[in-house]
Scaffold this motif. Structure first.
Motif, PDB file in Angstrom:
ATOM      1  N   SER A 217       1.264  -1.177  -0.020  1.00  0.00           N
ATOM      2  CA  SER A 217       0.146   0.096  -0.173  1.00  0.00           C
ATOM      3  C   SER A 217       0.754   1.554  -0.321  1.00  0.00           C
ATOM      4  N   ASN A 218       1.936   1.203   0.379  1.00  0.00           N
ATOM      5  CA  ASN A 218       2.819   2.378   0.560  1.00  0.00           C
ATOM      6  C   ASN A 218       3.896   2.512  -0.660  1.00  0.00           C
ATOM      7  N   ARG A 219       3.445   1.742  -1.648  1.00  0.00           N
ATOM      8  CA  ARG A 219       4.004   1.772  -2.679  1.00  0.00           C
ATOM      9  C   ARG A 219       2.838   1.832  -3.940  1.00  0.00           C
ATOM     10  N   PHE A 220       2.237   1.449  -2.924  1.00  0.00           N
ATOM     11  CA  PHE A 220       0.822   2.315  -4.332  1.00  0.00           C
ATOM     12  C   PHE A 220       0.942   3.489  -3.385  1.00  0.00           C
ATOM     13  N   TYR A 221       1.129   4.055  -2.547  1.00  0.00           N
ATOM     14  CA  TYR A 221       0.421   5.611  -2.374  1.00  0.00           C
ATOM     15  C   TYR A 221       1.649   6.632  -3.254  1.00  0.00           C
ATOM     16  N   ARG A 222       2.815   5.885  -2.672  1.00  0.00           N
ATOM     17  CA  ARG A 222       4.289   6.826  -3.687  1.00  0.00           C
ATOM     18  C   ARG A 222       3.410   6.939  -5.506  1.00  0.00           C
ATOM     19  N   SER A 223       3.164   5.874  -6.037  1.00  0.00           N
ATOM     20  CA  SER A 223       2.492   5.605  -7.563  1.00  0.00           C
ATOM     21  C   SER A 223       1.766   6.595  -7.485  1.00  0.00           C
ATOM     22  N   ASN A 224       0.587   6.768  -6.661  1.00  0.00           N
ATOM     23  CA  ASN A 224       0.122   7.650  -6.471  1.00  0.00           C
ATOM     24  C   ASN A 224       0.386   9.093  -6.844  1.00  0.00           C
ATOM     25  N   LEU A 225       1.019   9.327  -5.421  1.00  0.00           N
ATOM     26  CA  LEU A 225       1.578  10.767  -5.021  1.00  0.00           C
ATOM     27  C   LEU A 225       2.795  10.954  -6.568  1.00  0.00           C
ATOM     28  N   THR A 226       2.837  10.456  -7.278  1.00  0.00           N
ATOM     29  CA  THR A 226       4.387  10.678  -8.193  1.00  0.00           C
ATOM     30  C   THR A 226       2.730  10.848  -9.452  1.00  0.00           C
ATOM     31  N   LEU A 227       1.822   9.897  -9.413  1.00  0.00           N
ATOM     32  CA  LEU A 227       1.098  10.457 -10.735  1.00  0.00           C
ATOM     33  C   LEU A 227       0.340  11.993 -11.105  1.00  0.00           C
ATOM     34  N   MET A 228       0.234  12.009  -8.845  1.00  0.00           N
ATOM     35  CA  MET A 228      -0.878  12.989  -9.019  1.00  0.00           C
ATOM     36  C   MET A 228       0.789  14.471  -9.569  1.00  0.00           C
ATOM     37  N   SER A 229       1.428  14.095  -8.957  1.00  0.00           N
ATOM     38  CA  SER A 229       2.043  15.594  -9.397  1.00  0.00           C
ATOM     39  C   SER A 229       2.923  15.086 -10.803  1.00  0.00           C
ATOM     40  N   TYR A 230       2.898  14.234 -12.000  1.00  0.00           N
ATOM     41  CA  TYR A 230       3.017  15.170 -13.223  1.00  0.00           C
ATOM     42  C   TYR A 230       1.510  15.346 -13.659  1.00  0.00           C
ATOM     43  N   GLN A 231       0.076  14.659 -12.886  1.00  0.00           N
ATOM     44  CA  GLN A 231      -0.618  15.907 -13.371  1.00  0.00           C
ATOM     45  C   GLN A 231      -0.855  17.076 -13.414  1.00  0.00           C
ATOM     46  N   SER A 232      -0.374  17.565 -12.082  1.00  0.00           N
ATOM     47  CA  SER A 232      -0.109  19.187 -11.364  1.00  0.00           C
ATOM     48  C   SER A 232       0.460  19.398 -12.391  1.00  0.00           C
ATOM     49  N   GLU A 233       1.820  19.262 -12.571  1.00  0.00           N
ATOM     50  CA  GLU A 233       3.194  19.604 -13.449  1.00  0.00           C
ATOM     51  C   GLU A 233       2.615  19.840 -15.126  1.00  0.00           C
ATOM     52  N   LYS A 234       1.776  18.928 -15.836  1.00  0.00           N
ATOM     53  CA  LYS A 234       0.888  19.330 -17.370  1.00  0.00           C
ATOM     54  C   LYS A 234       0.371  19.826 -16.768  1.00  0.00           C
ATOM     55  N   ASP A 235      -1.178  20.126 -15.866  1.00  0.00           N
ATOM     56  CA  ASP A 235      -1.352  21.411 -15.548  1.00  0.00           C
ATOM     57  C   ASP A 235      -1.422  22.624 -15.909  1.00  0.00           C
ATOM     58  N   ASP A 236       0.234  22.634 -14.690  1.00  0.00           N
ATOM     59  CA  ASP A 236       0.920  24.041 -14.624  1.00  0.00           C
ATOM     60  C   ASP A 236       1.982  24.383 -15.958  1.00  0.00           C
ATOM     61  N   LEU A 237       2.263  23.136 -16.168  1.00  0.00           N
ATOM     62  CA  LEU A 237       2.764  23.208 -17.794  1.00  0.00           C
ATOM     63  C   LEU A 237       1.898  24.178 -18.905  1.00  0.00           C
ATOM     64  N   ILE A 238       1.056  23.616 -18.926  1.00  0.00           N
ATOM     65  CA  ILE A 238      -0.133  23.654 -20.406  1.00  0.00           C
ATOM     66  C   ILE A 238      -1.253  25.450 -19.477  1.00  0.00           C
ATOM     67  N   ALA A 239      -0.780  25.835 -18.731  1.00  0.00           N
ATOM     68  CA  ALA A 239      -1.508  27.108 -18.017  1.00  0.00           C
ATOM     69  C   ALA A 239      -0.303  28.760 -18.688  1.00  0.00           C
ATOM     70  N   GLU A 240       1.404  27.725 -18.196  1.00  0.00           N
ATOM     71  CA  GLU A 240       2.114  29.194 -19.161  1.00  0.00           C
ATOM     72  C   GLU A 240       2.134  28.427 -19.916  1.00  0.00           C
ATOM     73  N   LEU A 241       2.873  27.759 -20.720  1.00  0.00           N
ATOM     74  CA  LEU A 241       1.636  27.637 -22.491  1.00  0.00           C
ATOM     75  C   LEU A 241       0.853  28.318 -22.715  1.00  0.00           C
ATOM     76  N   GLU A 242       0.086  28.606 -22.420  1.00  0.00           N
ATOM     77  CA  GLU A 242      -1.491  29.382 -22.740  1.00  0.00           C
ATOM     78  C   GLU A 242      -0.920  30.265 -22.376  1.00  0.00           C
ATOM     79  N   VAL A 243       0.290  31.308 -21.558  1.00  0.00           N
ATOM     80  CA  VAL A 243       0.411  31.712 -21.148  1.00  0.00           C
ATOM     81  C   VAL A 243       1.468  33.005 -22.257  1.00  0.00           C
TER      82      VAL A 243
END
Length: 511
Positions: A217-243
């Motif tokens: 479960s700890n490994r799954f938690y870290r994997s989900n945290l990494t996916l959320m960080s990638y999603q957040s990074e993608k959203d922020d990069l899209i925002a930067e690209l839009e700007v």
């Protein structure tokens, strides 16, 4: 023909502005990535996102645990022939219902960084309460059961409960340890009291399962945290690209407006300058030619000739600026007709021949015979060839050679190639030479400096004809320029009709 270097007239300006703009955007993107990477390495930046996903998972899997509890109670009652597990099932279902109510309330509340830890503690307490229920089950015994069947039943129930708890609480850290701390203590007390090998084995098996599922479960938690960080990074990069895109669009709009205003200004000023310049040219030519009578002083006659030559040079400059301004403003109209590139090339060679002889430059012709006519603007094509030939003669040294080729391209179009053995152009200076008012180091040092508008005008005229301009050059190896007209502008004659059919007039069509 092989591809060469081709660029727009304003390429250098555009490249510089893009470099400065991308520098700021790259800095913002790099800062975003550094922040997200540090968040994935242990900060609580995504705790509220993980908690929101945990609440959603709890509500979606709400019926799994009640079904399992009812099944455990039913099987246990059947095995033991005792209803003592029914109160345990009711208490466990009540604890599970409390957790579901807590999850439903959390789903209706906005989870923020301030209240996330409080909700986490409440959910951990809910898992501790479920652990108390499983500890009560661990203490259950069967007096009437013979053999080791009840140990198998109890061990299977606890292992399945551990797996269900681990899978349903992946995004709630330490949930498995907290939920089964009391059951492990209960099994430990039973094993310590009975000293039965089956009790000790059950304790070891369950403890191993708890540690294993905690790790998973700890490994799954870290994997989900990494996916959320990638999603957040993608959203922020899209925002930067839009700007960045909005900034780029606004800058391009302003540049286009400024360029249009510049072109209109140059066109207007060029027109206004030519009116008095015509008078200067006319009177200076009359004076230098002594039409109204001889001038007493020969120096005055020389001055009048200088005035006429300078005025003619200024008029050529104004005409080039006017042509370029009309092209950039989109007001350069083509007067297209059927014409022969061979004839235009011969006429232009004749016009520069006198200047070439003065420098002892020989011009060689390599024309393919029987080239069909093309559909183009004769004045514009003459201007193209004259500009290219004049540059070749201008920058070729005494005793040099210029070769003019006219022929077919591989795609069925026609080309005019002009090659000289002059000093050539450095590779890094080619974009400068092809830009408006741009001149290479050879042209700057030359005594015959031009305006720097010839090649941009050539490019623009060929672009209006859907053609292509290629420039190849190396230092001390000469320069070759190629003007290409596409196959769609070549006029081909239709084949003759059969003798048995009626004779129809021959037509010309685009190839």
């Amino acid at each position: 023909m092989s591809s060469g270097v081709s660029t727009s007239t304003d390429k250098i300006i555009v490249d510089k502005s893009r470099h400065h703009r991308n520098k700021a955007v790259s800095k913002a993107v790099r800062a975003t990535r550094e922040r997200l990477q540090s968040s994935a390495n242990g900060s609580h930046a995504f705790d509220h996102d993980a908690l929101a996903l945990h609440v959603n998972n709890m509500l979606q899997s709400a019926l799994i645990l009640p079904f399992f509890i009812v099944l455990v109670a039913a099987v246990g009652t059947y095995i033991t022939s005792d209803s003592s597990l029914l109160p345990w099932a009711l208490f466990t279902l009540a604890a599970h219902s409390l957790n579901l109510l807590l999850a439903r309330r959390a789903s209706k509340t906005e989870l923020t960084a301030l209240n996330t830890q409080r909700w986490q503690r409440m959910f951990i307490f809910g898992q501790f309460l479920m652990g108390a229920c499983w500890a009560t089950f661990a203490f259950s015994e069967c007096a009437v059961c013979g053999g080791d069947g009840y140990y198998f039943y109890k061990g299977a129930v606890l292992l399945i409960a551990i797996s269900i708890t681990a899978m349903s609480n992946v995004l709630l850290r330490m949930a498995v340890i907290v939920a089964f701390l009391l059951p492990m203590i209960s099994l430990g007390l039973i094993a310590l009291d009975s000293r039965n090998v089956f009790d000790v084995g059950l304790l070891g098996l369950c403890a191993t399962a708890v540690l294993f599922f905690h790790y998973i479960s700890n490994r799954f938690y870290r994997s989900n945290l990494t996916l959320m960080s990638y999603q957040s990074e993608k959203d922020d990069l899209i925002a930067e690209l839009e700007v960045a895109k909005s900034v780029s669009d606004e800058a391009r709009r302003r540049a286009e407006e400024a360029n249009l205003a510049k072109s209109r200004f140059l066109a207007s000023m060029s027109h206004e300058l030519r009116t008095p310049l015509n008078a200067i040219l006319g009177f200076s030519e009359v004076m230098s030619s002594e039409v109204l009578g001889p001038m007493g002083n020969g120096t005055y006659r020389e001055y009048a000739g200088d005035i006429h030559r300078s005025g003619q040079h200024l008029l050529n400059l104004i005409n080039e600026i006017l042509d370029l301004s009309r092209i950039e403003a989109g007001r350069y109209e083509l007067n297209e007709e059927a014409l022969s590139l061979l004839e235009i090339a011969e006429d232009c060679i004749g016009m520069v021949q006198l200047r070439a002889r003065a420098k002892n430059i020989s011009i060689h012709q390599q024309f393919e015979p029987n080239l069909p006519q093309v559909w183009a603007d004769e004045k514009s094509m003459r201007q193209v060839l004259l500009n290219l030939l004049s540059n070749a003669v201008k920058f070729t040294s005494q005793g040099g050679e210029v070769t003019v080729k006219v022929g077919w391209t591989a795609g069925g179009g026609q080309y005019v190639a002009i090659k000289d053995n002059g000093p050539g152009i450095a590779e890094d200076e080619i974009p400068v030479v092809l830009s408006a008012f741009g001149q290479g180091s050879i042209a700057i040092k030359s005594a015959e400096q031009g305006t720097g508008l010839g090649l941009p005008i050539v490019q623009a005229i060929l672009a209006k004809h859907d053609g292509q301009f290629i420039l190849r050059s190396k230092l001390r190896e000469g320069t070759e320029v190629i003007a290409i007209l596409p196959a769609t502008r070549v006029l081909q004659s239709l084949p003759a009709v059969a003798a048995t059919r009626a004779v129809e007039p021959r037509r010309k069509s685009f190839a």
